[in-house]
Design a protein around this motif. Structure first.
Motif, mmCIF file in Angstrom:
data_model
loop_
_atom_site.group_PDB
_atom_site.id
_atom_site.type_symbol
_atom_site.label_atom_id
_atom_site.label_comp_id
_atom_site.label_asym_id
_atom_site.label_seq_id
_atom_site.Cartn_x
_atom_site.Cartn_y
_atom_site.Cartn_z
ATOM 1 N N GLN B 205 0.979 -0.921 0.141
ATOM 2 C CA GLN B 205 0.289 -0.136 -0.119
ATOM 3 C C GLN B 205 0.868 0.663 -0.578
ATOM 4 O OE1 GLN B 205 -2.933 -0.236 -0.126
ATOM 5 N NE2 GLN B 205 -4.199 1.780 0.565
ATOM 6 N N MET B 206 1.482 1.198 0.877
ATOM 7 C CA MET B 206 3.028 2.564 0.815
ATOM 8 C C MET B 206 3.139 2.672 -0.594
ATOM 9 S SD MET B 206 4.798 2.476 4.656
ATOM 10 C CE MET B 206 4.049 2.313 6.079
ATOM 11 N N VAL B 209 0.795 3.555 -2.720
ATOM 12 C CA VAL B 209 0.831 5.803 -1.994
ATOM 13 C C VAL B 209 1.507 6.718 -3.056
ATOM 14 C CG1 VAL B 209 0.927 7.552 -0.916
ATOM 15 C CG2 VAL B 209 -0.826 5.478 -0.922
ATOM 16 N N ARG B 210 3.135 5.927 -2.820
ATOM 17 C CA ARG B 210 4.191 6.727 -2.921
ATOM 18 C C ARG B 210 4.315 7.147 -4.752
ATOM 19 N NH1 ARG B 210 10.325 5.979 -0.966
ATOM 20 N NH2 ARG B 210 10.441 4.292 -2.046
ATOM 21 N N ARG B 215 1.958 11.127 0.001
ATOM 22 C CA ARG B 215 3.179 11.101 0.446
ATOM 23 C C ARG B 215 2.403 10.338 2.041
ATOM 24 N NH1 ARG B 215 5.394 16.450 2.928
ATOM 25 N NH2 ARG B 215 2.760 17.339 3.541
ATOM 26 N N VAL B 216 3.864 9.856 3.207
ATOM 27 C CA VAL B 216 3.109 8.784 4.448
ATOM 28 C C VAL B 216 3.307 9.650 5.218
ATOM 29 C CG1 VAL B 216 3.893 6.503 4.634
ATOM 30 C CG2 VAL B 216 3.668 6.783 3.001
ATOM 31 N N TRP B 218 3.409 9.102 9.385
ATOM 32 C CA TRP B 218 3.636 8.549 10.018
ATOM 33 C C TRP B 218 3.200 9.218 11.986
ATOM 34 C CZ3 TRP B 218 5.886 2.863 10.278
ATOM 35 C CH2 TRP B 218 6.517 2.808 9.898
ATOM 36 N N TRP B 241 10.743 6.523 3.354
ATOM 37 C CA TRP B 241 8.925 6.366 3.468
ATOM 38 C C TRP B 241 8.444 6.847 4.237
ATOM 39 C CZ3 TRP B 241 7.637 2.667 -0.552
ATOM 40 C CH2 TRP B 241 8.058 2.219 -0.890
ATOM 41 N N VAL B 352 -0.903 13.843 1.821
ATOM 42 C CA VAL B 352 -1.252 13.429 2.366
ATOM 43 C C VAL B 352 -1.911 11.276 1.387
ATOM 44 C CG1 VAL B 352 -1.364 11.543 4.692
ATOM 45 C CG2 VAL B 352 -0.020 13.562 4.573
ATOM 46 N N PHE B 354 -1.540 8.461 2.716
ATOM 47 C CA PHE B 354 -1.579 6.818 3.655
ATOM 48 C C PHE B 354 -0.779 7.453 5.158
ATOM 49 C CE2 PHE B 354 0.584 3.272 5.293
ATOM 50 C CZ PHE B 354 -0.893 2.209 4.928
ATOM 51 N N CYS B 355 -1.442 6.554 5.608
ATOM 52 C CA CYS B 355 -1.105 6.868 7.295
ATOM 53 C C CYS B 355 -1.110 6.105 8.242
ATOM 54 C CB CYS B 355 -2.332 7.894 8.207
ATOM 55 S SG CYS B 355 -2.437 8.541 9.904
#
Lengths: 421, 421, 421, 421
Positions: B205-206, B209-210, B215-216, B218, B241, B352, B354-355
């Motif tokens: 998934q990351m 998204v990238r 953007r990821v 955290w 990441w 963003v 993905f979180c």
């Protein structure tokens, strides 16, 4: 990583520990900590009490590979009430920049503490852990007028701060139980109805504190409302058992929400999850109090007619609400700056003689951070992890009770106010 | 308390829900909520999809004893993607006082939302839950220039705010899984190595998204450091990441402490309690960064040479640290005002896609509060209660993983960076 | 209830404790227990070790209001390695009825124990806690041929059983860590990657035990299968790291189910709840193995072709499955009588030098009950309460690891077998 | 693993579900399960209830790649009350070996069930989940005399067992709440004192069941004694609110221990860990009852003079104690063979109309396994995980209460017996 090998040729200090050293488990902690921090020790003297009522005195020679490590060991031993044998004045360093301590500042415990300046020992006025100690002098004659703790955020350039561990002494509070005090977790507790007994013992303790002129501090989380304890808490407020209340935006908001909407819909009793997301009643409650201007104004205008906050306002009791990053709103009474919130909490501690934390980790830990170590602290939560975390921190007087918050508050209110809430 | 008895003569609205109504469980939630809030319903039309790929459409006539309750029901149904059938413009009310909404303001969901002003539907720019919606117009011609959410603390007098539920439509994100998307918790998961599979799916998934330019984000709690995951996290930062990091004073402090002192003594692995009280290393770490002036300065001056914060600074990545009432210090980069902290978090959400929340309840909930509902959100914690609480809130895309934080981060770093951390 | 008031005129015994009395916390436990049981003490002698490598010797005069209480105190002190100073023969009483001990029987610890009969000390062959001690004599000459523990259910009329605490001595195992042994929970642990370090230390310990000819015992719960750890466990079996396995009906059933049906549908990864109710695959798996006659027959006939039980059967390893009241089926290999199951577990302990309990409270506690106290015991579970309960009981060598079972087993298999499972 | 791709050319069955299909969430479960097991569906008919009091009827065409999968799907749908539309007789197969079902046996739910033999529907006498169904005939004329469930361990060669899902119908119990019944977890619960309300609702339910001639079954774990609830439980027994009690060796042992020794020393109230290991009082209590011969004899001889077991014996109430592999002793009344224990539990279920499980996972799950699904089941524990696990299993009538066991039992006893326990 290999711990630094202790060196017999390194610096060395004599440290002494007096009290119920053996049966309180303190000695084990002391020895563990010396080694955990890279030091070593030799038992120089051990005057052991003959029986359980005698105190013992242990003198240790503590060594470390370097002076900095030794300082660190000695500071740590202060948290257990062990002090240096040598009597020398504390080393004072002038702070160069606002909000920054000298690099080797003495980091405080929350135990009663004295600092030696010149030939005299001065008591630290407001023991609080994880602070520095400032020595305040009369600008005219240089006489010491005050020795007190200061958090790093509040220290200002030009202040004298204690550095190193020399010239600082701490005192352990008298052992619980010796004086008929607060002992409900001790092994002599009868097993007949233990939770009922705990309720009774906490009630007795509150009665004693109040009789001695002390004030009772309650720290409350929102689960107090979700578990239906608000009426019991309001009864305790009205009956004079709550002198100060600490909390966050959530407890006050859900209490007001329940007062305004008559119901806290969506509470999931089985999982204790509290109010479901998507329920906007809490937002409307916040908005209504913001429109009124403050909780006191909302009570006065009849917007809020019941509940814990209503009782506190009506009885003229003190409360300090400090916000967090997850808050909606917040209510107008909430400190949104956490440092200002901490200062408000400190200012409200005067004459507090008993503290009970119910169903909140965040504000419970925050209270433990500023509370002097000799004030009894009880933590009540249904989650053992919360109780353990709160009880482990800070106060040597901390006790944990794992129980249902709703039933507990109802039982305590029944015990103290004599009425069904 | 008896819930208000629904009245067939009270106000009535037609509401429609379209999509995978039956197999997603939504319909049950809708009916439960209508009744929980004191309304009643009649199924007016039900066009059921013949098989699992067809959508269904349900039309309900919703009634309530009074207009206010009906409004409340309709607003709640928005959280499930159900909208009014009638197309009428939204009702706009001018705010009278800074920081206070009109009493019947529309309380937002975090779903994609449109507002009807005049004859047109305007998309709400930044869906966020528990806010109001303001309509901004060009002062010259009154044309709508922007429709966006605003938290109650930021609304200013004179602004037009949407009131009631009329003229507001929400859209559910496409059902997960239909498009090969993010489905690791669904029942088709093979049982071969489930946790390893979860790691792989999050990594996939990351990557997606990238690859799509997202953007990821955290969100990290201090247990990331206590469980030994700091090196893995630093590797993930260095390998690109981690685009944005949210956290509090504790994660950054313990990360710096570990970097400065080489060890985080006193960590109790068995109970996962983190650093023992009385350990003043964290205070010295805070003081050192305060002396440097900021984390960036501390990295530049060589005070901090490793760890997560070092990697973020070195790679020029964004981080937002927001304080809490229990903080020591704090570090100079920490927002001590929580409203300013929330604003900084909102400002960092651009792009963003993905979180991932690791080991923090407080900052995880705070992030869920401001994150639009269509952004996938994964919550990782060893405590099931934390995962449940975070997953239940806010995002329809939220997923929970109950696992060991240290082993999880190491496995994810191995999967994404190809190296042992 | 008021604890009995200690009387200085009551019976009195001298008790001695030798070893790392101070730094191990033992002394505190000893004093606590004396008072908890209604006794009192006086420190008669205290030879304190000068530094951390010296042993100390403490001699206490213990008093109690009556002989029975004193006996009870002395027996309890045995669990801490404290023994009576006076050397007298043990008092032996003949058992009158099968399955019933004399009223004042000596209740065992799981520490190495000696019993004095006549002029000689005899080692107890199989230390196990909560048993009695029988003295077996040659019927021809009355010579002692064996001294061993016996559970109350297995004692037979006519046997001689030790009564009271006189003539019994226990020995504490050497302190962990003094000999480079098993110390991963101690404070010297570095904080770099703690969970990874724990995995490595457990692997090292297993290598040492195997190198010394010891056997490794695994006690497994069904979550081992649900978390996807079955392939890793099977790899460990095939590579020789599992000599004996204890478990219940559930672990074996779910393992076989996964082997037969290729999937364990319904596993809820987020909550870790395991297999949903209503899923009848486990019943068909049980029925199939019952049809085959045994797990070994099912493997031979090709009914079971993979998994943990398959690996154990294929490698000729020993396993003991003991049933519980909640079992379906059960599998034909399961002991349905729990006393027979306990006997089978005891019989399988020969040469076991290391025990690891993964994800089971019930069989973990049962194993702790029969395992001698000097055998290292590691408990792994994601639930801290389970780890605490298992670690607290029984073995002085018990250690707890709170972590994800699936990731942990995979990491341990990677460490020990060098391959990805 | 890819789930088997559904085939439109495979076997197909019509299934029907009638009731409060939409608002009870059942339909979602049905569709999820069809796909989880590898089947597919088409909605053939959907007669939706106009308003909340109408029932709906849904007819699905279910397909699967092969007959065995389809059978498995249809059996699973039975757990949700969905039945085949076609009326055909059940397929009966003769059991070939004791303790082994035919390979395609019908695995039962715990719902009211009918089986079609010839032209008639026969009710299954004792619905229990995870069993098979046997059809018993008069040997003289082949007439069906009984249709009942049988666990796999008890089936004997020569018996006729139902195979496949054809000819089996299940009936959902009437939806709770429609009839003013047992609804305390539903959303209409007022938030005023929720835990107190729960106590009151459970009390009301017990009163109703008793008034209707039903019996109340209590399943108790040892924490009932450790939390001080024994006096409250004994009062409930004496006042006639406990008709049957299920438990293990531990609850009975600790209850007797407390009765004999007046105190349960070592109880750690803060962590709720129960009695410390090493405390041999429980062993002496067990030994004393073994010497007496049984609990009843121990009561008669005056060895046991108070507590829960004393009250049960004195009042002539039934109790079933089933052992586990971790037991010491056990008491002479404990079934050491778990299959015999299960049989004793089944035999004690006659006329049970209400079941309450307090503080036991093991015996709670075991009870859920044998209890018919229409009997209300309440699970009380301080640990949310235990409550969730018990509530999720088995009974459609299961409810969970997360609360303090000691305070809960005291409050329930106060409500039901009118006296302070």
């Amino acid at each position: 990583m290999t711990p630094p090998s202790p060196s017999s040729t390194g610096p060395r200090e004599l440290v002494e520990l007096t009290g119920h050293v053996l049966d309180s488990g303190l000695f084990t902690l002391v020895l563990d900590d010396v080694r955990a921090l890279g030091g070593d020790y030799e038992v120089v003297r051990f005057d052991v009490g003959k029986d359980k009522d005698d105190t013992s005195t242990v003198r240790l020679a503590v060594t470390a590979p370097d002076a900095r490590t030794l300082d660190s060991v000695v500071m740590r031993l202060h948290t257990h009430g062990a002090n240096l044998v040598e009597v020398e004045p504390a080393r004072l360093t002038v702070v160069e920049r606002d909000g920054v301590f000298p690099v080797d500042f003495y980091a405080t415990t929350n135990l009663p503490t004295h600092v030696r300046v010149g030939e005299a020992w001065y008591p630290v006025e407001n023991p609080e852990m994880d602070c520095g100690i400032v020595v305040v002098r009369d600008p005219r004659d240089g006489q010491v007028t005050s020795v007190r703790t200061v958090p790093v955020s509040d220290v200002v350039a030009g202040t004298q701060v204690v550095c190193g561990a020399v010239g600082v002494r701490v005192t352990l509070p008298p052992t619980r139980g010796d004086d008929g005090g607060f002992t409900f977790m001790q092994s002599e507790v009868s097993s007949e109805k233990p939770q009922a007994l705990v309720v009774q013992q906490i009630a007795d303790q509150m009665r004693e504190v109040r009789a001695a002129g002390g004030r009772v501090l309650w720290v409350l989380g929102p689960a107090v409302v979700h578990t239906g304890a608000a009426p019991a808490m309001a009864a305790l407020v009205r009956d004079g058992w709550v002198d100060v209340m600490f909390g966050g935006n959530a407890i006050a908001t859900h209490d007001v929400e329940q007062s305004m909407y008559g119901t806290s819909l969506g509470v999931d009793l089985s999982a204790g999850r509290g109010v479901e997301h998507g329920h906007e009643h809490h937002l409307r409650a916040i908005n209504a109090v913001r429109a009124a201007g403050s909780l006191a104004a909302a009570v006065e205008q009849g917007v809020v007619r019941s509940g814990i906050m209503h009782a506190l306002v009506s009885q003229g009791k003190q409360f300090v609400l400090v916000g967090s990053v997850r808050d909606d709103g917040p209510l107008p009474d909430v400190h949104t700056d956490v440092l200002q919130g901490q200062r408000a909490m400190r200012a409200a501690l005067t004459d507090v003689g008993f503290c009970i934390v119910v169903a909140t980790m965040l504000h419970g830990v925050a209270t433990g951070n500023v509370l002097p170590g000799h004030i009894p602290l009880v933590c009540v939560d249904i989650n053992p992890a919360t109780v353990t975390k709160l009880s482990d921190r800070g106060s040597a007087q901390a006790r944990g009770v794992v129980t249902d918050v709703g039933l507990f508050c109802a039982a305590l209110a029944r015990e103290l106010t004599g009425a069904e809430a």
